[in-house]
Each structure stands twice: as C-alpha cells, then as structure tokens.
Scaffold this active site. Sequence first.
Site, PDB file in Angstrom:
ATOM      1  N   ALA A 151     -10.662   7.477 -21.428  1.00 32.29           N
ATOM      2  CA  ALA A 151     -11.566   8.317 -20.630  1.00 32.29           C
ATOM      3  C   ALA A 151     -11.354   9.809 -20.898  1.00 32.29           C
ATOM      4  O   ALA A 151     -12.321  10.559 -21.092  1.00 32.29           O
ATOM      5  CB  ALA A 151     -11.368   8.011 -19.151  1.00 32.29           C
ATOM      6  N   ASN A 157     -15.248   3.248 -22.091  1.00 29.52           N
ATOM      7  CA  ASN A 157     -14.209   2.263 -21.763  1.00 29.52           C
ATOM      8  C   ASN A 157     -13.379   2.018 -23.020  1.00 29.52           C
ATOM      9  O   ASN A 157     -13.862   2.178 -24.128  1.00 29.52           O
ATOM     10  CB  ASN A 157     -14.856   0.947 -21.300  1.00 29.52           C
ATOM     11  CG  ASN A 157     -13.891   0.090 -20.486  1.00 29.52           C
ATOM     12  OD1 ASN A 157     -12.732  -0.068 -20.874  1.00 29.52           O
ATOM     13  ND2 ASN A 157     -14.343  -0.431 -19.364  1.00 29.52           N
ATOM     14  N   ASN A 191     -12.800   3.598  -6.823  1.00 30.62           N
ATOM     15  CA  ASN A 191     -11.387   3.967  -6.670  1.00 30.62           C
ATOM     16  C   ASN A 191     -11.097   4.461  -5.252  1.00 30.62           C
ATOM     17  O   ASN A 191     -11.951   5.081  -4.632  1.00 30.62           O
ATOM     18  CB  ASN A 191     -11.001   5.046  -7.691  1.00 30.62           C
ATOM     19  CG  ASN A 191     -11.195   4.569  -9.116  1.00 30.62           C
ATOM     20  OD1 ASN A 191     -11.303   3.371  -9.358  1.00 30.62           O
ATOM     21  ND2 ASN A 191     -11.283   5.510 -10.051  1.00 30.62           N
ATOM     22  N   HIS A 235     -15.334   1.763  -1.972  1.00 29.45           N
ATOM     23  CA  HIS A 235     -14.265   0.866  -1.507  1.00 29.45           C
ATOM     24  C   HIS A 235     -13.307   1.573  -0.570  1.00 29.45           C
ATOM     25  O   HIS A 235     -12.185   1.111  -0.350  1.00 29.45           O
ATOM     26  CB  HIS A 235     -13.512   0.268  -2.710  1.00 29.45           C
ATOM     27  CG  HIS A 235     -14.374  -0.627  -3.538  1.00 29.45           C
ATOM     28  ND1 HIS A 235     -14.013  -1.093  -4.782  1.00 29.45           N
ATOM     29  CD2 HIS A 235     -15.606  -1.140  -3.309  1.00 29.45           C
ATOM     30  CE1 HIS A 235     -14.977  -1.862  -5.276  1.00 29.45           C
ATOM     31  NE2 HIS A 235     -15.954  -1.890  -4.408  1.00 29.45           N
ATOM     32  N   TYR A 241       0.836  -1.209   0.000  1.00 26.71           N
ATOM     33  CA  TYR A 241       0.000   0.000   0.000  1.00 26.71           C
ATOM     34  C   TYR A 241       0.865   1.251   0.000  1.00 26.71           C
ATOM     35  O   TYR A 241       0.543   2.270  -0.607  1.00 26.71           O
ATOM     36  CB  TYR A 241      -0.983  -0.011   1.199  1.00 26.71           C
ATOM     37  CG  TYR A 241      -2.218  -0.804   0.850  1.00 26.71           C
ATOM     38  CD1 TYR A 241      -2.311  -2.160   1.142  1.00 26.71           C
ATOM     39  CD2 TYR A 241      -3.276  -0.213   0.161  1.00 26.71           C
ATOM     40  CE1 TYR A 241      -3.416  -2.914   0.766  1.00 26.71           C
ATOM     41  CE2 TYR A 241      -4.392  -0.957  -0.223  1.00 26.71           C
ATOM     42  CZ  TYR A 241      -4.450  -2.306   0.073  1.00 26.71           C
ATOM     43  OH  TYR A 241      -5.545  -3.047  -0.329  1.00 26.71           O
TER      44      TYR A 241
END
Length: 251
Positions: free
Chosen positions: A232, A214, A103, A120, A68
């Site tokens: 994008a 996409n 995200n 998330h 992380y």
Amino acid sequence: MDSSSLDAAASVLAKSKHLVALTGAGISAESGVPTFRGRGGLWEKYKVEELATPQAFRRDPVKVWSWYKWRMEIISKARPNFAHVALAKLEEMGLLKALITQNVDGLHRRAGSKNVIELHGCIWRLRCTSCDYAEYIEEPVREVPPRCPRCRSLLRPGVVWFGEALPERELKRAYQEVSRADAMLVVGTSGVVMPAGMLPLLAKERGAVVVEVNVEESAITPYADYFLRGRATEVMKALFEGICERLGKSP
Ligand code: APR
Ligand code: ZN
C-alpha cells in the site's frame, strides 16, 4: 505493479468527480498492525468464535478483553503510514469525498482524514453493555474487564463482532457515498466480509471505475478495472504522485 495500469489509474482518479475509498487491514499492515487473513493473519492464530462474537464475550469477557487490550497495545505503538497519509491528502485536495474503512485502529483519523466512515466501529471506543454510557479512550485499558463508571456493568469494545449488525448510520452513509461514486479506490482488503466487501461491486454496477491496491489478488480483483499489485505505501505513493502531476499540484 505495471506502470501502464498505474498511469491509467492515476488519470481516471485525477478526473473523478466523486472518488470514494474502501480500506481494509492491509493498509495498516506496514504500520505494524496485524491483518486477519493470509500469511500471519490473526485468524490463523486465534479463533473468531472465541474472541470476536457476542457469545464469546458473554462466555469469557476476561479472555476477550485481554485480546483486545493486546491489540490496543500494538495499535497504540503504530503510526499512520504513507498510504493513510495519501488518502488524507487526497481528501484535503477535495478529490476524495469519503473514506469507508473496515479497520478499527483509528489510523485514518490520526493521518488527518476527516470524512471517515468506520463500518466496523473503533477499538478506542468503549460502550456499556447495560446503560448508554460510551467513551473514547486514548490508551489501552488498564482494568480487564473495564466497568462502566455509571452503572458498574461491563464495558465492551465499540467494534462490530461477527453476527452483529453494522452501525446503521455508518452503513447508510456508506451506501449513499457508493451510489454517488464515479470512482472507487480499494486498498488492502480481502473483500470477503460483507457487506463491506460488496461495496466496490455496487459502485461498479452504477458505472464507477474500480481501482484496487493489494499485495495479492482478492475477492474484488476479478471485477476491478485496475489491479495495482504492491504494498500500500509503495503503490499509494506512486498513485498520489501521478494524480498530483495530472492536477498540476505538488505532491
Ligand atoms: N499492502 C496492501 N495490501 C496488503 C498489505 C500491504 N502491505 N498487506 C496485506 N495486504 C492485503 C492482503 O493481501 C489482504 O487481501 O490486505 C488484505 C487483508 O485482508 P484481511 O486480513 O481479510 O482484512 P480485511 O479485508 O480488512 O478484513 C475484513 O474481517 O475479521 C474481520 O472485522 C474484521 O474488518 C475486518 C474484516
Ligand atoms: Zn453503564
């Protein structure tokens, strides 16, 4: 990206009364933040079960925190790209009512979006594994693993790991927004992780028009009303300009 679908999508979105967006890792790809699946994705190189589950963290917190910290270092160098900015501007114009994101990079907020539902969690939020201490940090952790300043237990990243429940408040808000949506703009998600991946279908079942952006087809494409193939930043620029034109606003 064919211009007729783009024009039709811009018209639908410009007329929408409750537009909701759903984004995934693909919207941050051009900011240099790696996606998870597809060519070069993180799950091609790393194993989910070793890095993104509560069991992995219990087994080896140093390994999980090193990963992380590495992701934080990449994200701290990233800047919001025009796709993030376009969504923030659509919110400012009063058209985009809510932005649901999978995200954890925080780039939507840095682009100026206010009503962001982080399904998330957020990599910049740390929380204690024992007490209710939590904090937002601005730069990558130094100490690995970081410890709670209050009780010295391990801190963990404030993200949702596989096998964990999504934050109740955010999930409830997401379902509420989806139930009111008459249009849903889906940008840069493979649509394979639930329940996020199911939200566009829920919206569609309630009559919303689904527009997908996409670079390749996803699990959502089969039921998207408009599939705008492209990067994008490129598609969102054209879409944003088309919406502004229809609303008589300067982009
Ligand atoms: N522009 C638009 N789309 C893009 C771009 C781009 N420049 N680059 C990649 N994509 C698309 C890919 O084609 C893919 O469909 O973005 C999508 C990224 O898919 P994933 O990597 O699966 O990311 P996401 O859908 O957000 O994953 C959902 O899975 O691992 C978990 O918690 C993690 O939130 C993540 C969840
Ligand atoms: Zn603590």
